[in-house]
Design a protein around this motif. Sequence first.
Motif, PDB file in Angstrom:
ATOM      1  N   ALA A 191       1.873  -2.481 -15.647  1.00 32.75           N
ATOM      2  CA  ALA A 191       2.230  -2.819 -13.903  1.00 32.75           C
ATOM      3  C   ALA A 191       1.515  -3.693 -12.948  1.00 32.75           C
ATOM      4  O   ALA A 191       2.562  -4.585 -12.561  1.00 32.75           O
ATOM      5  CB  ALA A 191       2.329  -1.549 -13.618  1.00 32.75           C
ATOM      6  N   TRP A 192       0.409  -3.886 -12.999  1.00 34.62           N
ATOM      7  CA  TRP A 192      -0.177  -4.198 -12.455  1.00 34.62           C
ATOM      8  C   TRP A 192      -0.174  -5.765 -12.381  1.00 34.62           C
ATOM      9  O   TRP A 192      -0.484  -6.996 -11.641  1.00 34.62           O
ATOM     10  CB  TRP A 192      -1.894  -3.915 -12.293  1.00 34.62           C
ATOM     11  N   GLU A 193       0.295  -6.556 -14.117  1.00 40.51           N
ATOM     12  CA  GLU A 193       0.827  -7.873 -14.369  1.00 40.51           C
ATOM     13  C   GLU A 193       1.512  -7.816 -14.039  1.00 40.51           C
ATOM     14  O   GLU A 193       1.716  -9.371 -13.731  1.00 40.51           O
ATOM     15  CB  GLU A 193       0.268  -7.862 -15.820  1.00 40.51           C
ATOM     16  N   ASN A 194       2.215  -7.079 -13.925  1.00 42.43           N
ATOM     17  CA  ASN A 194       3.609  -7.704 -13.620  1.00 42.43           C
ATOM     18  C   ASN A 194       4.842  -6.837 -12.267  1.00 42.43           C
ATOM     19  O   ASN A 194       5.390  -6.246 -12.326  1.00 42.43           O
ATOM     20  CB  ASN A 194       4.769  -7.987 -14.183  1.00 42.43           C
ATOM     21  N   PRO A 195       3.621  -6.726 -10.774  1.00 45.95           N
ATOM     22  CA  PRO A 195       4.119  -5.673 -10.171  1.00 45.95           C
ATOM     23  C   PRO A 195       5.283  -5.876  -9.620  1.00 45.95           C
ATOM     24  O   PRO A 195       6.028  -4.624  -8.902  1.00 45.95           O
ATOM     25  CB  PRO A 195       2.632  -5.555  -8.420  1.00 45.95           C
ATOM     26  N   THR A 196       6.118  -6.765  -9.057  1.00 43.88           N
ATOM     27  CA  THR A 196       7.257  -7.169  -9.142  1.00 43.88           C
ATOM     28  C   THR A 196       8.176  -7.259 -10.078  1.00 43.88           C
ATOM     29  O   THR A 196       9.742  -6.673  -9.205  1.00 43.88           O
ATOM     30  CB  THR A 196       6.784  -8.724  -8.189  1.00 43.88           C
ATOM     31  N   PHE A 249       1.417   5.278  -9.935  1.00 48.25           N
ATOM     32  CA  PHE A 249       1.075   4.090  -9.649  1.00 48.25           C
ATOM     33  C   PHE A 249       0.673   4.003  -8.508  1.00 48.25           C
ATOM     34  O   PHE A 249       0.183   2.885  -8.222  1.00 48.25           O
ATOM     35  CB  PHE A 249       2.701   3.448 -10.030  1.00 48.25           C
ATOM     36  N   GLY A 258       7.445   0.539  -3.155  1.00 51.97           N
ATOM     37  CA  GLY A 258       7.703  -0.037  -3.810  1.00 51.97           C
ATOM     38  C   GLY A 258       7.616  -0.149  -2.199  1.00 51.97           C
ATOM     39  O   GLY A 258       7.471  -0.955  -0.963  1.00 51.97           O
TER      40      GLY A 258
END
Length: 270
Positions: A79-84, A127, A256
């Motif tokens: 998730a942190w590698e692709n947060p959006t 998260f 978010g």
Amino acid sequence: MADLDTLVGDLRAEGDDLDALVAELTSEQWATPTPAEGWTIAHQIAHLSWTDHVAERTTSAASGDIEAKEEFALTLKRAWENPTGFVDEAAEQEARNPELLSAWRTRRHAMSGALVQVPPGTKIDWFGPPMSAASMATARLMETWAHGQDVADALGVTRVPTDRIRGVAHIGVRTRDFAYAVNEQTPPTEPFRFELTAPSGEVWTWGPEDAAQRVSGSALDFCLLVTQRAHRDNLDIRAEGPDAAHWLTIAQAFAGPPGVGRTQSGREQA
């Protein structure tokens, strides 16, 4: 808020109601676009299935399951590698599962079972900040209800509201300052008073009785507001005081970045 068993019971009931809404859909109906741009009914259920599974893994980890703890750590890293984009990617992948409905049923029941096994006082990693089992159950109820609204809107179905939405309203109240934070605004120091009329007719209240900043109206409409499932102008929600009036324009109960909300016609804004 209610005790954990009651909250988990509400979560299960909310899932059952949504299940009944999609159980007999044809393959063409599963592909029906929902108000969320780019998401079909299949994407909505896929998102819930994936998130319920992740919630079960981290909840089981809180009860001492080492394998579940490692799985959640890997999910968090991705998730942190692709947060959006990780939420959309997961929904897209899960939506292609030919056994989507069966998978969601298995996962949401497993999640509910895991929640009632969490030792009292134990926090569950997520998260965002860690949370109690009661808070996790309430958060999953909110998401199930909100995405269920997307499905109902896509199908042209009007759902009968129940007092289970108290959990959704509670999150909406508790996330008052979060809405300011994600919009890079400073929250007011003065507390708000919330007075909402439940589907049963009961009046739910939060905050001091003498607060000058007040929000009142239909609990159902308040839940639609804070989950951004309806346009502000279409809802029976009233504000007293400038801070309360402004908050209604940014209210957001889900995690978010700031949501885009709905237009008056009910579609997601561009």
